[in-house]
Scaffold this motif. Structure first.
Motif, PDB file in Angstrom:
ATOM      1  N   VAL A  24       0.091 -12.431  -4.914  1.00 49.29           N
ATOM      2  CA  VAL A  24       0.236 -13.510  -3.926  1.00 49.29           C
ATOM      3  C   VAL A  24       0.327 -12.928  -2.522  1.00 49.29           C
ATOM      4  O   VAL A  24      -0.294 -13.418  -1.575  1.00 49.29           O
ATOM      5  CB  VAL A  24       1.471 -14.372  -4.241  1.00 49.29           C
ATOM      6  N   VAL A  25       1.095 -11.848  -2.381  1.00 48.64           N
ATOM      7  CA  VAL A  25       1.268 -11.212  -1.078  1.00 48.64           C
ATOM      8  C   VAL A  25      -0.047 -10.609  -0.585  1.00 48.64           C
ATOM      9  O   VAL A  25      -0.426 -10.781   0.579  1.00 48.64           O
ATOM     10  CB  VAL A  25       2.368 -10.129  -1.146  1.00 48.64           C
ATOM     11  N   VAL A  26      -0.749  -9.881  -1.457  1.00 51.37           N
ATOM     12  CA  VAL A  26      -2.010  -9.251  -1.054  1.00 51.37           C
ATOM     13  C   VAL A  26      -3.009 -10.306  -0.601  1.00 51.37           C
ATOM     14  O   VAL A  26      -3.682 -10.138   0.430  1.00 51.37           O
ATOM     15  CB  VAL A  26      -2.591  -8.400  -2.205  1.00 51.37           C
ATOM     16  N   GLU A  27      -3.098 -11.405  -1.327  1.00 50.64           N
ATOM     17  CA  GLU A  27      -4.054 -12.448  -0.946  1.00 50.64           C
ATOM     18  C   GLU A  27      -3.677 -13.084   0.394  1.00 50.64           C
ATOM     19  O   GLU A  27      -4.528 -13.242   1.276  1.00 50.64           O
ATOM     20  CB  GLU A  27      -4.127 -13.532  -2.023  1.00 50.64           C
ATOM     21  N   ALA A  28      -2.409 -13.453   0.560  1.00 55.25           N
ATOM     22  CA  ALA A  28      -1.987 -14.110   1.798  1.00 55.25           C
ATOM     23  C   ALA A  28      -2.138 -13.186   3.000  1.00 55.25           C
ATOM     24  O   ALA A  28      -2.605 -13.602   4.070  1.00 55.25           O
ATOM     25  CB  ALA A  28      -0.540 -14.586   1.665  1.00 55.25           C
ATOM     26  N   LEU A  29      -1.731 -11.921   2.846  1.00 55.32           N
ATOM     27  CA  LEU A  29      -1.850 -10.960   3.938  1.00 55.32           C
ATOM     28  C   LEU A  29      -3.314 -10.711   4.285  1.00 55.32           C
ATOM     29  O   LEU A  29      -3.693 -10.703   5.469  1.00 55.32           O
ATOM     30  CB  LEU A  29      -1.164  -9.649   3.546  1.00 55.32           C
ATOM     31  N   ARG A 178       9.928   0.542   7.336  1.00 55.66           N
ATOM     32  CA  ARG A 178       9.818  -0.657   8.169  1.00 55.66           C
ATOM     33  C   ARG A 178      10.074  -1.893   7.314  1.00 55.66           C
ATOM     34  O   ARG A 178       9.414  -2.089   6.290  1.00 55.66           O
ATOM     35  CB  ARG A 178       8.427  -0.757   8.800  1.00 55.66           C
ATOM     36  N   PHE A 179      11.021  -2.695   7.744  1.00 56.51           N
ATOM     37  CA  PHE A 179      11.370  -3.912   7.013  1.00 56.51           C
ATOM     38  C   PHE A 179      10.469  -5.056   7.458  1.00 56.51           C
ATOM     39  O   PHE A 179      10.569  -5.538   8.584  1.00 56.51           O
ATOM     40  CB  PHE A 179      12.845  -4.250   7.262  1.00 56.51           C
ATOM     41  N   ILE A 180       9.566  -5.467   6.571  1.00 51.39           N
ATOM     42  CA  ILE A 180       8.731  -6.647   6.807  1.00 51.39           C
ATOM     43  C   ILE A 180       8.796  -7.497   5.537  1.00 51.39           C
ATOM     44  O   ILE A 180       8.163  -7.162   4.531  1.00 51.39           O
ATOM     45  CB  ILE A 180       7.258  -6.299   7.118  1.00 51.39           C
ATOM     46  N   PRO A 181       9.562  -8.557   5.535  1.00 48.24           N
ATOM     47  CA  PRO A 181       9.696  -9.362   4.316  1.00 48.24           C
ATOM     48  C   PRO A 181       8.419 -10.133   4.007  1.00 48.24           C
ATOM     49  O   PRO A 181       7.507 -10.221   4.827  1.00 48.24           O
ATOM     50  CB  PRO A 181      10.844 -10.310   4.655  1.00 48.24           C
ATOM     51  N   ASN A 182       8.367 -10.678   2.805  1.00 50.92           N
ATOM     52  CA  ASN A 182       7.259 -11.551   2.441  1.00 50.92           C
ATOM     53  C   ASN A 182       7.324 -12.849   3.240  1.00 50.92           C
ATOM     54  O   ASN A 182       8.360 -13.182   3.827  1.00 50.92           O
ATOM     55  CB  ASN A 182       7.300 -11.876   0.947  1.00 50.92           C
ATOM     56  N   GLY A 183       6.228 -13.580   3.236  1.00 47.02           N
ATOM     57  CA  GLY A 183       6.182 -14.868   3.909  1.00 47.02           C
ATOM     58  C   GLY A 183       5.999 -15.999   2.922  1.00 47.02           C
ATOM     59  O   GLY A 183       5.810 -15.793   1.714  1.00 47.02           O
ATOM     60  N   VAL A 184       6.059 -17.211   3.451  1.00 50.70           N
ATOM     61  CA  VAL A 184       5.835 -18.400   2.622  1.00 50.70           C
ATOM     62  C   VAL A 184       5.231 -19.472   3.511  1.00 50.70           C
ATOM     63  O   VAL A 184       5.504 -19.521   4.714  1.00 50.70           O
ATOM     64  CB  VAL A 184       7.153 -18.877   1.965  1.00 50.70           C
ATOM     65  N   SER A 185       4.399 -20.310   2.938  1.00 53.72           N
ATOM     66  CA  SER A 185       3.752 -21.391   3.677  1.00 53.72           C
ATOM     67  C   SER A 185       4.300 -22.731   3.214  1.00 53.72           C
ATOM     68  O   SER A 185       4.765 -22.873   2.072  1.00 53.72           O
ATOM     69  CB  SER A 185       2.237 -21.363   3.455  1.00 53.72           C
ATOM     70  N   ALA A 186       4.239 -23.714   4.085  1.00 52.43           N
ATOM     71  CA  ALA A 186       4.711 -25.057   3.734  1.00 52.43           C
ATOM     72  C   ALA A 186       3.817 -25.649   2.653  1.00 52.43           C
ATOM     73  O   ALA A 186       2.599 -25.716   2.823  1.00 52.43           O
ATOM     74  CB  ALA A 186       4.718 -25.944   4.975  1.00 52.43           C
ATOM     75  N   PRO A 187       4.379 -26.076   1.529  1.00 52.55           N
ATOM     76  CA  PRO A 187       3.577 -26.640   0.446  1.00 52.55           C
ATOM     77  C   PRO A 187       3.411 -28.149   0.588  1.00 52.55           C
ATOM     78  O   PRO A 187       4.055 -28.785   1.424  1.00 52.55           O
ATOM     79  CB  PRO A 187       4.413 -26.316  -0.783  1.00 52.55           C
ATOM     80  N   THR A 188       2.572 -28.708  -0.244  1.00 49.73           N
ATOM     81  CA  THR A 188       2.455 -30.153  -0.386  1.00 49.73           C
ATOM     82  C   THR A 188       3.207 -30.572  -1.653  1.00 49.73           C
ATOM     83  O   THR A 188       2.922 -30.052  -2.739  1.00 49.73           O
ATOM     84  CB  THR A 188       0.978 -30.582  -0.508  1.00 49.73           C
ATOM     85  N   TRP A 363       4.228 -16.498   7.430  1.00 50.41           N
ATOM     86  CA  TRP A 363       3.177 -15.507   7.205  1.00 50.41           C
ATOM     87  C   TRP A 363       2.587 -14.978   8.505  1.00 50.41           C
ATOM     88  O   TRP A 363       2.166 -13.823   8.586  1.00 50.41           O
ATOM     89  CB  TRP A 363       2.064 -16.097   6.337  1.00 50.41           C
ATOM     90  N   ASP A 364       2.546 -15.805   9.541  1.00 51.15           N
ATOM     91  CA  ASP A 364       1.983 -15.328  10.817  1.00 51.15           C
ATOM     92  C   ASP A 364       2.759 -14.124  11.330  1.00 51.15           C
ATOM     93  O   ASP A 364       2.181 -13.148  11.822  1.00 51.15           O
ATOM     94  CB  ASP A 364       2.005 -16.446  11.862  1.00 51.15           C
ATOM     95  N   ASP A 365       4.068 -14.181  11.225  1.00 53.75           N
ATOM     96  CA  ASP A 365       4.910 -13.075  11.677  1.00 53.75           C
ATOM     97  C   ASP A 365       4.679 -11.832  10.820  1.00 53.75           C
ATOM     98  O   ASP A 365       4.624 -10.711  11.334  1.00 53.75           O
ATOM     99  CB  ASP A 365       6.380 -13.503  11.617  1.00 53.75           C
TER     100      ASP A 365
END
Length: 379
Positions: A24-29, A178-188, A363-365
């Motif tokens: 999921v992370v690889v695809e979103a990034l 370097r601390f970069i956490p995962n992201g999440v997008s607003a779902p429907t 995810w933008d961040d």
């Protein structure tokens, strides 16, 4: 470095897929990088998606602007990731890339290969994978641990997903990460149409665990605790095994005799969306995590969450979820019973969950900070 980077991603199973958090992370990034005009190639592992070949794209496809390349492997526990990562690292070493981004500690063993050919190498440690019980101290565990050492020596940058792991690398190796956490997008949000037809599940009628079926996720504690809870709600355990079929059989034997407990197997798409959208409580009883993407997802759907008090969970939820003592079945039972008996408490947590998590993890961040590391900038 050029304005528009050429980036290779490796270490995941395959995309598109949600077979695990890494995928999921690889695809979103990757999609975020493509949206900014960069070129991304993802080296997919040969083999079949856990839910069937019909969910796969042919080799050489372009998906969301991401070029997909398939590398060979051997479908054998403990070796599939090793072999596919070697071929992916080899191809990336000879490819025309500015950056090679390797995901997970085992694949990081091969980070010296693209480094030898002048590539900038970034490694993301999604968790201390050598500790995972499914490897049971065998070859895979030793290889993964060795990958950690190699990453420390050869990677230009190491990304970690929690402060706890950042401190581990500092204490163990004196290596800054370097601390970069995962992201999440607003779902429907979805109504419970499909899950009602398939499993007779209704909104707020079940407690949900959704994730990989592996011992370190704590499903054993959850089943043992839930069997003692007085409630008409169901316990839904959604997810596929990961080289852990015998463990899944043990869980089903443990749950035998309690018809409130439902195993759905691997879920994705609308089924997954509906399960998240209509749960009464989402629970993650893990002993070990990197950064639990499923927890971010569950909160983004506005769920009341009940999590073990390991740092990787509590750093994510802060005071916006209920905690129980790690591995403590009685404490887990008490918290489950309390939430079943106090719907007003559940509603209060639900009101705050989505806004909190979407504001904290965007995810933008994540993409912006990762790009900065690719260019050698401080974040």
């Amino acid at each position: 470095m050029p304005d528009k980077l050429r980036i290779a991603m490796l270490g995941h199973k395959r995309i598109p897929s949600n077979e695990g958090g890494v995928e999921v992370v690889v695809e979103a990034l990757s999609a975020g990088l493509v949206a900014r005009g960069h070129g991304v190639t993802c080296y997919n592992r040969a083999g079949h998606h856990v839910s069937g070949a019909e969910h796969e794209l042919p080799a050489g496809s372009v998906y969301r602007g991401i070029r997909l390349v398939t590398v060979p492997t051997l479908e054998r526990k403990g070796y599939a990731a090793v072999i596919s990562s070697f071929f992916a690292a080899l191809r990336s070493a000879f490819g025309t890339y500015d950056v090679v981004h390797i995901h997970a500690e085992g694949p990081a063993f091969f980070c010296w290969l693209p480094k030898l050919f002048g590539k900038r190498v970034v490694v993301t440690v999604h968790g201390l994978d050598w500790q995972r019980e499914k490897w049971n101290g065998g070859f895979a565990s030793k290889f993964i641990h060795l990958g950690e050492h190699v990453a420390v020596r050869f990677a230009d940058e190491i990304i970690v997903l929690s402060e706890n792991v950042r401190q581990y690398f500092l204490d163990t190796y004196g290596r800054a990460t370097r601390f970069i956490p995962n992201g999440v997008s607003a779902p429907t949000l979805e109504s419970p149409r499909r899950i009602c037809e398939k499993w007779e599940l209704q909104k707020d009628g079940y407690i949900l665990y959704l994730g990989r079926i592996v011992p370190e996720k704590g499903e054993t504690y959850l089943i043992e605790a839930f069997k003692q809870v007085k409630t008409s709600k169901k316990l839904v355990i959604a997810g596929g095994s990961s080289d852990t079929d015998s463990y899944l059989r043990e869980l089903k034997a443990l749950a035998a005799g309690d018809d409130r407990i439902l195993f759905t197997g691997f879920v994705q798409g609308k089924l997954k969306d509906e399960l998240y959208s209509n749960a009464y409580v989402y629970t993650l009883p893990s002993d070990l995590e990197g950064m639990p993407l499923s927890l971010l997802e569950a909160m983004s759907y506005g769920n009341c969450c009940l999590v073990s008090d390991i740092p990787e969970c509590t750093e994510v939820v802060e005071d916006k979820a209920v905690h129980f003592h790690r591995s403590d079945i009685e404490d887990l039972r008490e918290k489950l019973q309390m939430l079943c008996d106090q719907p007003e408490t559940v509603d209060e947590y639900k009101k705050n969950a989505a806004g909190f998590i979407l504001n904290k993890y965007g995810w933008d961040d994540v993409v912006d900070k990762t790009l900065a590391l690719y260019r050698g900038k401080q974040i």
